[in-house]
Enzyme design. Sequence first.
Site, short mmCIF file in Angstrom:
data_model
loop_
_atom_site.label_atom_id
_atom_site.label_comp_id
_atom_site.label_asym_id
_atom_site.label_seq_id
_atom_site.Cartn_x
_atom_site.Cartn_y
_atom_site.Cartn_z
N LYS A 145 0.91 -1.23 0.07
CA LYS A 145 0.02 -0.13 0.03
C LYS A 145 0.77 1.33 0.02
O LYS A 145 1.80 1.22 0.73
CB LYS A 145 -1.06 0.00 1.15
CG LYS A 145 -2.08 0.78 1.32
CD LYS A 145 -3.23 0.46 2.17
CE LYS A 145 -4.15 1.61 1.96
NZ LYS A 145 -5.45 0.89 2.81
N GLU A 202 -20.09 -3.82 9.93
CA GLU A 202 -20.88 -3.08 10.78
C GLU A 202 -22.04 -3.81 11.31
O GLU A 202 -22.44 -3.41 12.58
CB GLU A 202 -21.60 -1.66 9.71
CG GLU A 202 -20.48 -0.69 9.51
CD GLU A 202 -19.44 -1.16 8.15
OE1 GLU A 202 -19.89 -2.10 7.72
OE2 GLU A 202 -18.81 -0.54 7.89
N ARG A 236 -25.73 -0.53 6.83
CA ARG A 236 -25.51 -2.08 6.73
C ARG A 236 -25.93 -2.79 7.87
O ARG A 236 -26.21 -3.84 8.13
CB ARG A 236 -24.16 -2.44 6.55
CG ARG A 236 -23.25 -2.10 5.23
CD ARG A 236 -23.31 -3.12 4.58
NE ARG A 236 -22.97 -2.77 3.03
CZ ARG A 236 -21.75 -3.01 2.40
NH1 ARG A 236 -20.83 -3.56 3.34
NH2 ARG A 236 -21.47 -2.64 1.53
C1 LIG Z 1 -19.24 -0.71 4.44
C2 LIG Z 1 -18.04 0.18 4.62
N1 LIG Z 1 -17.48 0.35 5.63
C3 LIG Z 1 -16.31 0.92 5.68
C4 LIG Z 1 -15.79 1.73 4.71
C5 LIG Z 1 -14.63 2.35 4.69
N2 LIG Z 1 -13.39 2.01 4.02
C6 LIG Z 1 -12.96 2.49 2.85
S1 LIG Z 1 -11.50 1.70 2.32
C7 LIG Z 1 -11.64 0.72 3.69
C8 LIG Z 1 -10.46 -0.22 3.91
C9 LIG Z 1 -10.52 -1.13 2.69
O1 LIG Z 1 -9.42 -2.06 2.66
P1 LIG Z 1 -8.95 -2.90 1.35
O2 LIG Z 1 -10.41 -3.54 1.01
O3 LIG Z 1 -8.04 -3.84 1.91
O4 LIG Z 1 -8.31 -1.85 0.35
P2 LIG Z 1 -6.80 -1.08 0.67
O5 LIG Z 1 -7.50 0.13 1.35
O6 LIG Z 1 -6.04 -1.67 1.64
O7 LIG Z 1 -6.69 -0.83 -0.67
C10 LIG Z 1 -12.63 1.05 4.62
C11 LIG Z 1 -12.76 0.43 5.83
C12 LIG Z 1 -16.38 1.41 3.43
N3 LIG Z 1 -15.85 1.98 2.31
N4 LIG Z 1 -17.41 0.45 3.29
#
Ligand SMILES: Cc1ncc(C[n+]2csc(CCOP(=O)(O)OP(=O)(O)O)c2C)c(N)n1
Length: 614
Positions: free
Chosen positions: A277, A361, A389
Site C-alpha cells: 500500500k 457494521e 449495513r
Molecule cells: C461498508 C464500508 N465500511 C467502511 C468503509 C471505509 N473503508 C474504505 S476503504 C477501507 C479499507 C479497505 O481495505 P482494502 O479493501 O484492503 O483496500 P486497501 O485500502 O487496503 O487498498 C475501509 C474500511 C467502506 N468503504 N465501506
Amino acid sequence: MEPYDSLDIHTINDEQAEELCQTLRGDILRAVSQTGGHLASSLGAVELTVALHRVFDLSRDRLVFDVGHQCYSHKLLTGRSDRFDTLRTLHGVAGYPKPAESDADAFIAGHASNAVSVALGMARARTLQFASYDVLALLGDGALTGGLAYEGLSNAGQSGEKLIVILNDNGMSITQNVGGMSRYLARQRLKPQYLNFKKGYQKVLRSNFVGKKLYRFNHKVKTAVKDALLPCSMFENMGFTYLGPVDGHNVKLLTRLLHYAKEGVDGPVLLHVKTVKGKGFAPAEEAPDKFHGVGPFDLTTGEAKSPSRPNYSAVFGQSLCALARGDRRVCAITAAMQSGTGLDGFAAEFPERFFDVGIAEGHGVSMAAGMAKQGAVPVFAVYSSFLQRGYDMLLHDVAISALHVVLAVDRAGLVGEDGETHHGVFDVAYLTSIPGMTVLSPGCFQELREMLAWALADCSGPVAIRYPRGGEGDYQGSFDGGKTLRLKEGKGITLVTYGTTVNAVLEAAETLAAQGIDAEVIKLQCIAPADWTPVLESAGKTGRVLVAEECADQGCIGRQLAAEFALAGVRVKSLTLCNTGDGFVPHGSVDDLRRLCGLDGKTIAHRAKEALGQ
Ligand SMILES: Cc1ncc(C[n+]2csc(CCOP(=O)(O)OP(=O)(O)O)c2C)c(N)n1
C-alpha cells in the site's frame, strides 16, 4: 498529465508497461498532492491496473471495483486524464468509479465487500443472455473482513460461472487489517517452485494434441502437486481455481497470469496478488494509514499543506476516554475506522476495552447488543452511511430488547468529496423509525460532550448521537436533557433546525432581521423522541414554518413535523422544507454542496422570504 488517450495499451510490451506504471504513479501523486484523495490504495494498484488493461477490454469486459478507492490509474487510462485535476470537486472527476462518468466504470462503488456479489450477478446475466465477455471483481484483503464478501464468494465458487476475482492483498485495511482471514492470507507465501512447475507443465502438455487432452484431464495430478507445494487454499475448497500469491508490482508476471486466468481456466478463478500500500512514495509506504485518504500535501516531504482543525470525531474520542476512566463498563467498537472516528486515543489507553471488528457494521451492532445484554456499556462509533449495513441488527438485536447500546454516528450530513455513497443523509429516517431509539443531535462540541455523558449515564435503551464531519461553527450551546431550545424569539416565521445546521439558520435569521423580518429560531436537541411542544406553540404564533436539516427529504424531520401538525390540529399557512432532496447528492466540498442543496444561510433566508410572499 500524460495524454493517455492516444495509447494503445493492448499492444505495448513489458518494458513500455513498466514505464507506463511510473508515469501513472507520478501523475497520481501530482494530482492528489493538490486535490487530496485516496492515495495509498491507488498507488498500490498501479501495476495491477495496467496489467488488467493490457489483457481485458474494459469498455466491454466488466471490472467491478470493491470500494473503488484504488481506481485512479483506471480513470487516467479511460479518458479522464485531461480533467483529473478536478478530482473530487463539484462537477469534477469523482473519486470512486461512476458509470455516469465512463463506460469503463462497470458499477458504482464506495462501500466495501460487495464486489463479488455484483460481479457474479453480471456473470449470470451474461450467461443468460448468451453473451461473451469477461467479468472481474477487484477487492482488497480489508474487504474480506466483511461478511458480504463471503456470501458472494461462497455463491460464486459453486456457481461454475466464469468469473475472475482479484484479491489485492496489502495486509492493510485503512489501518492494519484485523481478523482470522488476514492471518490466513499472511501465511500464503509465494512459492516460486510452484509457478516454475506450472509454467513447465503447461509448455510441455500444450505442445501437442495428446498433451492438450492430458492437460485437461490431469487436473487431479496437478492439484495434488499444487497441494504439496502450496498451503491448502480455502478458496479452492469454495470452488475457485486459486492462482498466486503473486508479486503485484511485477506487471509482466501479472499480465501473464491474467492472460492465463482469462484463457486457460474455466469457471471461477481467484488471483491472489500481494501489493504494498502506498507503493512508490516513501511517506505513504511508511505510513499507509495516514495516506489512505489525504488532503493536499507537500510532494517532497509528504507533510499536509493545511494543519488539521479540531473536529467532532476528535472531541468524541477525547470525551469517551474521559468517561471510560470513570466507568469500567464503557467499551468502544469500530468497524475498521479507528482513526476516522477519533478512537486512536481510546485504543491506546484502553486496549482491552477497544474492539475493531473489521468492515463488519452489522456484526458490530450485534456484538454491541450482546455486550449490553451482559452489562457492558458499548459505544459503537460508526459513519452514518456505513451504519446503513446494520439496520436489521439495530431492530432485531438491539431495539426489540431495548438494550443500552450507544451509537456515535459520525459523518452525519453532507460529507463532501466522497460523494453520494458516503453522505450521511439517511440516518435521520432510519434511526428515528426504530422504536425506542433516542436520537440526539449536537450543534457544537460542548453539546456533543454533554450528550455523550448523558447517553452513557442517564439513558436506557438504544441511543444515537449524530454529528457531522469536520469542525464546529460559531454556535455555542449546552444540553439540558433533550428539551427543545428556543434560540431566538420572533413573530414573523418559525425556523426549525437541529445539529450543525443551526449555524446556517442563525445566519439566515440575522439576514432576515436586517431586512425587518423577525424570525423565531427553534433548535431540537433530541430528534427522537422529539419535544415538539415549543415548535407547535411557535407555529401557532407565526403561522409559517421552515425546517432546515442536512438529510434526505423522505423521512426527514420536516415531514415528521407535518404529521405532528396534522395530528395536533395545528394549521399553518406554509411549511417550507429545506433538505438535501429526494435524489443523491454528488461529490464536492461541503460548502459547495450546502449551496447546491440550498442549505446555506443565504438560501435559507431567501426561502423564508418566499414563504412570507416577499
Ligand atoms: C461498508 C464500508 N465500511 C467502511 C468503509 C471505509 N473503508 C474504505 S476503504 C477501507 C479499507 C479497505 O481495505 P482494502 O479493501 O484492503 O483496500 P486497501 O485500502 O487496503 O487498498 C475501509 C474500511 C467502506 N468503504 N465501506
